[in-house]
Scaffold this active site. Structure first.
Site, PDB file in Angstrom:
ATOM      1  N   HIS A  72      13.538  -7.172 -13.543  1.00 62.09           N
ATOM      2  CA  HIS A  72      13.134  -8.520 -13.942  1.00 62.09           C
ATOM      3  C   HIS A  72      12.760  -8.533 -15.414  1.00 62.09           C
ATOM      4  O   HIS A  72      12.031  -7.663 -15.880  1.00 62.09           O
ATOM      5  CB  HIS A  72      11.926  -8.988 -13.105  1.00 62.09           C
ATOM      6  CG  HIS A  72      12.295  -9.402 -11.717  1.00 62.09           C
ATOM      7  ND1 HIS A  72      11.462 -10.124 -10.904  1.00 62.09           N
ATOM      8  CD2 HIS A  72      13.434  -9.189 -10.998  1.00 62.09           C
ATOM      9  CE1 HIS A  72      12.061 -10.363  -9.748  1.00 62.09           C
ATOM     10  NE2 HIS A  72      13.242  -9.789  -9.773  1.00 62.09           N
ATOM     11  N   TYR A 201       3.780 -17.099 -10.588  1.00 63.34           N
ATOM     12  CA  TYR A 201       2.316 -17.081 -10.482  1.00 63.34           C
ATOM     13  C   TYR A 201       1.848 -18.519 -10.662  1.00 63.34           C
ATOM     14  O   TYR A 201       2.032 -19.094 -11.735  1.00 63.34           O
ATOM     15  CB  TYR A 201       1.706 -16.202 -11.574  1.00 63.34           C
ATOM     16  CG  TYR A 201       1.874 -14.716 -11.338  1.00 63.34           C
ATOM     17  CD1 TYR A 201       3.078 -14.075 -11.598  1.00 63.34           C
ATOM     18  CD2 TYR A 201       0.803 -13.947 -10.874  1.00 63.34           C
ATOM     19  CE1 TYR A 201       3.224 -12.713 -11.378  1.00 63.34           C
ATOM     20  CE2 TYR A 201       0.939 -12.583 -10.667  1.00 63.34           C
ATOM     21  CZ  TYR A 201       2.149 -11.972 -10.912  1.00 63.34           C
ATOM     22  OH  TYR A 201       2.287 -10.625 -10.694  1.00 63.34           O
ATOM     23  N   PRO A 294      -4.820  -7.130  -7.066  1.00 61.98           N
ATOM     24  CA  PRO A 294      -3.367  -6.971  -7.236  1.00 61.98           C
ATOM     25  C   PRO A 294      -2.712  -7.971  -8.193  1.00 61.98           C
ATOM     26  O   PRO A 294      -1.510  -7.859  -8.449  1.00 61.98           O
ATOM     27  CB  PRO A 294      -2.820  -7.139  -5.816  1.00 61.98           C
ATOM     28  CG  PRO A 294      -3.866  -7.884  -5.074  1.00 61.98           C
ATOM     29  CD  PRO A 294      -5.174  -7.558  -5.696  1.00 61.98           C
ATOM     30  N   LYS A 298      -0.993  -3.670 -10.968  1.00 64.57           N
ATOM     31  CA  LYS A 298      -1.305  -2.432 -11.675  1.00 64.57           C
ATOM     32  C   LYS A 298      -1.633  -1.229 -10.787  1.00 64.57           C
ATOM     33  O   LYS A 298      -1.584  -0.093 -11.255  1.00 64.57           O
ATOM     34  CB  LYS A 298      -2.511  -2.665 -12.610  1.00 64.57           C
ATOM     35  CG  LYS A 298      -2.197  -3.524 -13.801  1.00 64.57           C
ATOM     36  CD  LYS A 298      -1.439  -2.755 -14.868  1.00 64.57           C
ATOM     37  CE  LYS A 298      -0.683  -3.635 -15.802  1.00 64.57           C
ATOM     38  NZ  LYS A 298       0.759  -3.683 -15.597  1.00 64.57           N
ATOM     39  N   TYR A 384       1.466  -6.583 -18.801  1.00 62.04           N
ATOM     40  CA  TYR A 384       2.120  -6.676 -17.492  1.00 62.04           C
ATOM     41  C   TYR A 384       3.248  -5.648 -17.395  1.00 62.04           C
ATOM     42  O   TYR A 384       3.359  -4.912 -16.401  1.00 62.04           O
ATOM     43  CB  TYR A 384       2.673  -8.084 -17.271  1.00 62.04           C
ATOM     44  CG  TYR A 384       3.064  -8.368 -15.837  1.00 62.04           C
ATOM     45  CD1 TYR A 384       2.287  -9.179 -15.029  1.00 62.04           C
ATOM     46  CD2 TYR A 384       4.223  -7.815 -15.280  1.00 62.04           C
ATOM     47  CE1 TYR A 384       2.644  -9.441 -13.706  1.00 62.04           C
ATOM     48  CE2 TYR A 384       4.587  -8.067 -13.966  1.00 62.04           C
ATOM     49  CZ  TYR A 384       3.794  -8.881 -13.191  1.00 62.04           C
ATOM     50  OH  TYR A 384       4.148  -9.128 -11.890  1.00 62.04           O
TER      51      TYR A 384
HETATM   52  C1  LIG Z   1      -3.337  -3.654   1.621  1.00 67.03           C
HETATM   53  C2  LIG Z   1      -3.026  -3.286   0.195  1.00 67.03           C
HETATM   54  C3  LIG Z   1      -2.144  -4.077  -0.547  1.00 67.03           C
HETATM   55  C4  LIG Z   1      -1.863  -3.757  -1.868  1.00 67.03           C
HETATM   56  N1  LIG Z   1      -1.039  -4.560  -2.592  1.00 67.03           N
HETATM   57  C5  LIG Z   1      -0.782  -4.259  -3.875  1.00 67.03           C
HETATM   58  C6  LIG Z   1       0.055  -5.062  -4.657  1.00 67.03           C
HETATM   59  O1  LIG Z   1       0.554  -6.079  -4.196  1.00 67.03           O
HETATM   60  N2  LIG Z   1       0.273  -4.699  -5.948  1.00 67.03           N
HETATM   61  C7  LIG Z   1      -0.288  -3.564  -6.489  1.00 67.03           C
HETATM   62  O2  LIG Z   1      -0.039  -3.238  -7.655  1.00 67.03           O
HETATM   63  N3  LIG Z   1      -1.078  -2.792  -5.761  1.00 67.03           N
HETATM   64  C8  LIG Z   1      -1.339  -3.105  -4.482  1.00 67.03           C
HETATM   65  N4  LIG Z   1      -2.132  -2.314  -3.770  1.00 67.03           N
HETATM   66  C9  LIG Z   1      -2.661  -1.123  -4.414  1.00 67.03           C
HETATM   67  C10 LIG Z   1      -1.677   0.047  -4.350  1.00 67.03           C
HETATM   68  O3  LIG Z   1      -1.045   0.069  -3.106  1.00 67.03           O
HETATM   69  C11 LIG Z   1      -2.462   1.334  -4.604  1.00 67.03           C
HETATM   70  O4  LIG Z   1      -2.987   1.237  -5.905  1.00 67.03           O
HETATM   71  C12 LIG Z   1      -1.646   2.598  -4.443  1.00 67.03           C
HETATM   72  O5  LIG Z   1      -1.320   2.812  -3.085  1.00 67.03           O
HETATM   73  C13 LIG Z   1      -2.417   3.794  -4.986  1.00 67.03           C
HETATM   74  O6  LIG Z   1      -1.793   4.988  -4.587  1.00 67.03           O
HETATM   75  P1  LIG Z   1      -2.677   6.263  -4.229  1.00 67.03           P
HETATM   76  O7  LIG Z   1      -1.721   7.332  -3.888  1.00 67.03           O
HETATM   77  O8  LIG Z   1      -3.672   6.483  -5.317  1.00 67.03           O
HETATM   78  O9  LIG Z   1      -3.546   5.834  -2.976  1.00 67.03           O
HETATM   79  P2  LIG Z   1      -3.076   5.488  -1.426  1.00 67.03           P
HETATM   80  O10 LIG Z   1      -1.742   4.889  -1.485  1.00 67.03           O
HETATM   81  O11 LIG Z   1      -4.204   4.741  -0.882  1.00 67.03           O
HETATM   82  O12 LIG Z   1      -2.949   6.919  -0.807  1.00 67.03           O
HETATM   83  C14 LIG Z   1      -4.084   7.668  -0.448  1.00 67.03           C
HETATM   84  C15 LIG Z   1      -3.723   8.560   0.719  1.00 67.03           C
HETATM   85  O13 LIG Z   1      -4.841   9.382   1.040  1.00 67.03           O
HETATM   86  C16 LIG Z   1      -4.945   9.441   2.449  1.00 67.03           C
HETATM   87  N5  LIG Z   1      -6.303   9.816   2.833  1.00 67.03           N
HETATM   88  C17 LIG Z   1      -7.392   9.025   2.953  1.00 67.03           C
HETATM   89  N6  LIG Z   1      -8.443   9.730   3.384  1.00 67.03           N
HETATM   90  C18 LIG Z   1      -8.011  10.998   3.541  1.00 67.03           C
HETATM   91  C19 LIG Z   1      -8.633  12.189   3.981  1.00 67.03           C
HETATM   92  N7  LIG Z   1      -9.920  12.205   4.396  1.00 67.03           N
HETATM   93  N8  LIG Z   1      -7.909  13.323   4.016  1.00 67.03           N
HETATM   94  C20 LIG Z   1      -6.599  13.327   3.647  1.00 67.03           C
HETATM   95  N9  LIG Z   1      -5.960  12.211   3.238  1.00 67.03           N
HETATM   96  C21 LIG Z   1      -6.659  11.072   3.190  1.00 67.03           C
HETATM   97  C22 LIG Z   1      -4.545   8.054   2.900  1.00 67.03           C
HETATM   98  O14 LIG Z   1      -4.165   8.011   4.264  1.00 67.03           O
HETATM   99  C23 LIG Z   1      -3.391   7.757   1.964  1.00 67.03           C
HETATM  100  O15 LIG Z   1      -2.155   8.173   2.489  1.00 67.03           O
HETATM  101  C24 LIG Z   1      -2.455  -2.626  -2.464  1.00 67.03           C
HETATM  102  C25 LIG Z   1      -3.329  -1.833  -1.711  1.00 67.03           C
HETATM  103  C26 LIG Z   1      -3.632  -2.159  -0.404  1.00 67.03           C
HETATM  104  C27 LIG Z   1      -4.597  -1.304   0.346  1.00 67.03           C
END
Ligand SMILES: Cc1cc2nc3c(=O)[nH]c(=O)nc-3n(C[C@H](O)[C@H](O)[C@H](O)COP(=O)(O)OP(=O)(O)OC[C@H]3O[C@@H](n4cnc5c(N)ncnc54)[C@H](O)[C@@H]3O)c2cc1C
Length: 391
Positions: A72, A201, A294, A298, A384
């Site tokens: 995009h 948006y 969200p 980011k 962005y």
């Molecule tokens: C419902 C939802 C919707 C979202 N929508 C958007 C969006 O539209 N746009 C956007 O930019 N961002 C969005 N986000 C944010 C984005 O998804 C996260 O910033 C991103 O997933 C971060 O990646 P991560 O690997 O740091 O964390 P996560 O993806 O949260 O991964 C963390 C992992 O650690 C695991 N974990 C947790 N506890 C333990 C433990 N005790 N032992 C071992 N493993 C564990 C979890 O199961 C998970 O698999 C959203 C988040 C959520 C929750």
């Protein structure tokens, strides 16, 4: 078990870090609390910044986004009676890609399995130990109920907002900042072609709305709703009617096409930062250290930026016992984190109805400025589409 780096969490941050480390010849073991299928199916983020896509391409993970992603040039910003396109490529020479987090996750899992990298799904009782020494270790119980221990040179908490790593830093060594917003998002997935070529948006006195998409046949749309809202109170008809009103159905002949809704969820809006992102041999990356609402798209991109910075730091630490990059990691990462925190807060407060007539006028003034001033538009576009890594 013994490895170079023990990684807690197999989300995008954890699996990408394992991939980057492997490219540098550094071994890791990933421990994940949930089942593989559960992690793979979570519907979350959908927009990749320019630098995120460049990184995925550079490390051999770009085939999926190239084949199934949608580039995009910008976004639409609108308020009743007005719709304006901001062209990021013209403004700052950078684009964004629509490519869902589920697809990013699938690409990472495929790469991890092809390389035979160890990931322990379904781990329980994950514990972090001796983090202030140079011989930290992680303990957990595996799916066969066997007690496991991983000794490593470093432990990385990629375990999201609710994992144990954040709290493993002693209370006196960390500081946190948090903002909870007085509204949430009701998000839907719908089996219908998007009614727009790029994201819309929309500011509206009834509340914010966002028209996003996942593919040529799947739309993702959001409505601002009060905190504590229940999806059961939002019938499909009520959702499509509210979306049509807020997104300007009928204005200048634009039509919102409804379709079968396949998923509904309520997402609270929160900003959070924990500093530092390092304690001894424990490093935090992604949502383990920070959360953004969200609106600025980011969250996933910040997770990718963190591990892009951390991987070379861990490489130097493990291979040469050189701590220079590891020592700099937290400050360098937090600089980008706070920029993204500010942008996400700014987009959120500019676009959501807060029930204050004075605030409404300020929001509309801000929207008029951002869509009519090249300097204003370029500021939004730069944030962005994402600053280059390292800034
Ligand atoms: C419902 C939802 C919707 C979202 N929508 C958007 C969006 O539209 N746009 C956007 O930019 N961002 C969005 N986000 C944010 C984005 O998804 C996260 O910033 C991103 O997933 C971060 O990646 P991560 O690997 O740091 O964390 P996560 O993806 O949260 O991964 C963390 C992992 O650690 C695991 N974990 C947790 N506890 C333990 C433990 N005790 N032992 C071992 N493993 C564990 C979890 O199961 C998970 O698999 C959203 C988040 C959520 C929750």
């Amino acid at each position: 078990m013994r490895t170079d780096v023990a990684i807690i969490g197999a989300g995008p941050a954890g699996l990408l870090l394992a991939h980057l480390l492997a490219q540098d010849g550094i071994e890791s073991i990933v421990v994940e609390a949930r089942a593989r299928m559960y992690v793979a199916a979570r519907i979350r983020a959908g927009i990749l910044e320019h630098s995120s896509v460049e990184l995925l391409r550079n490390v051999g993970l770009g085939a999926g986004v190239q084949a199934r992603g949608d580039e995009h040039r910008g976004i639409y910003l609108q308020w009743p009676g007005q719709r304006h396109h901001l062209d990021f490529v013209d403004l700052v020479g950078r684009s964004v890609w629509v490519y869902g987090q589920t697809q990013v996750q699938a690409d990472l899992v495929a790469a991890s399995e092809a390389a035979g990298r160890p990931v322990y799904y379904g781990a329980s009782g994950v514990g972090l130990h001796d983090l202030e020494t140079d011989q930290p270790y992680v303990t957990f119980t595996d799916t066969a109920k066997a007690a496991r221990r991983i000794d490593a040179a470093a432990v990385v908490g990629c375990d999201g907002a609710f994992g144990p790593s954040r709290a493993a830093m002693p209370a006196g060594t960390r500081q946190t900042w948090e903002r909870v917003y007085p509204y949430s998002w009701l998000g839907i997935l719908a089996d219908v072609a998007p009614s727009t070529d790029e994201l819309i948006y929309a500011w509206h006195p009834d509340g914010f709305a966002l028209h996003s998409m996942r593919s040529a046949t799947v739309s993702r749309l959001y409505l601002q709703v009060p905190n504590g809202s229940n999806v059961a109170d939002w019938s499909d008809d009520r959702i499509w009617t509210a979306l049509a009103t807020r997104l300007g159905h009928g204005h200048d002949g634009w039509q919102l096409t409804p379709g079968p809704i396949t998923g509904k969820s309520v997402l609270p809006m929160r900003s959070f930062v924990q500093s530092p992102m390092r304690y001894g041999r424990l490093f935090l990356a992604g949502d383990a250290a920070h959360t953004v609402p969200p609106t600025g798209a980011k969250g996933l991109n910040l997770a990718i930026a963190d591990v892009a910075l951390l991987a070379p730091a861990l490489g130097r630490l493990v291979r040469k016992n050189d701590t220079a990059l590891a020592d700099a990691y937290s400050d360098t990462a937090l600089s980008r984190v706070w920029r993204s925190e500010h942008f996400s807060w700014w987009m959120t407060t500019m676009l959501h109805a807060a029930g204050d007539p004075f605030d409404e006028q300020l929001q509309l003034s801000q929207l008029r400025w951002v869509t009519s001033s090249t300097a204003g538009a370029a500021g939004l576009a730069e944030n962005y589409a994402g600053l280059p890594f390292g800034l």
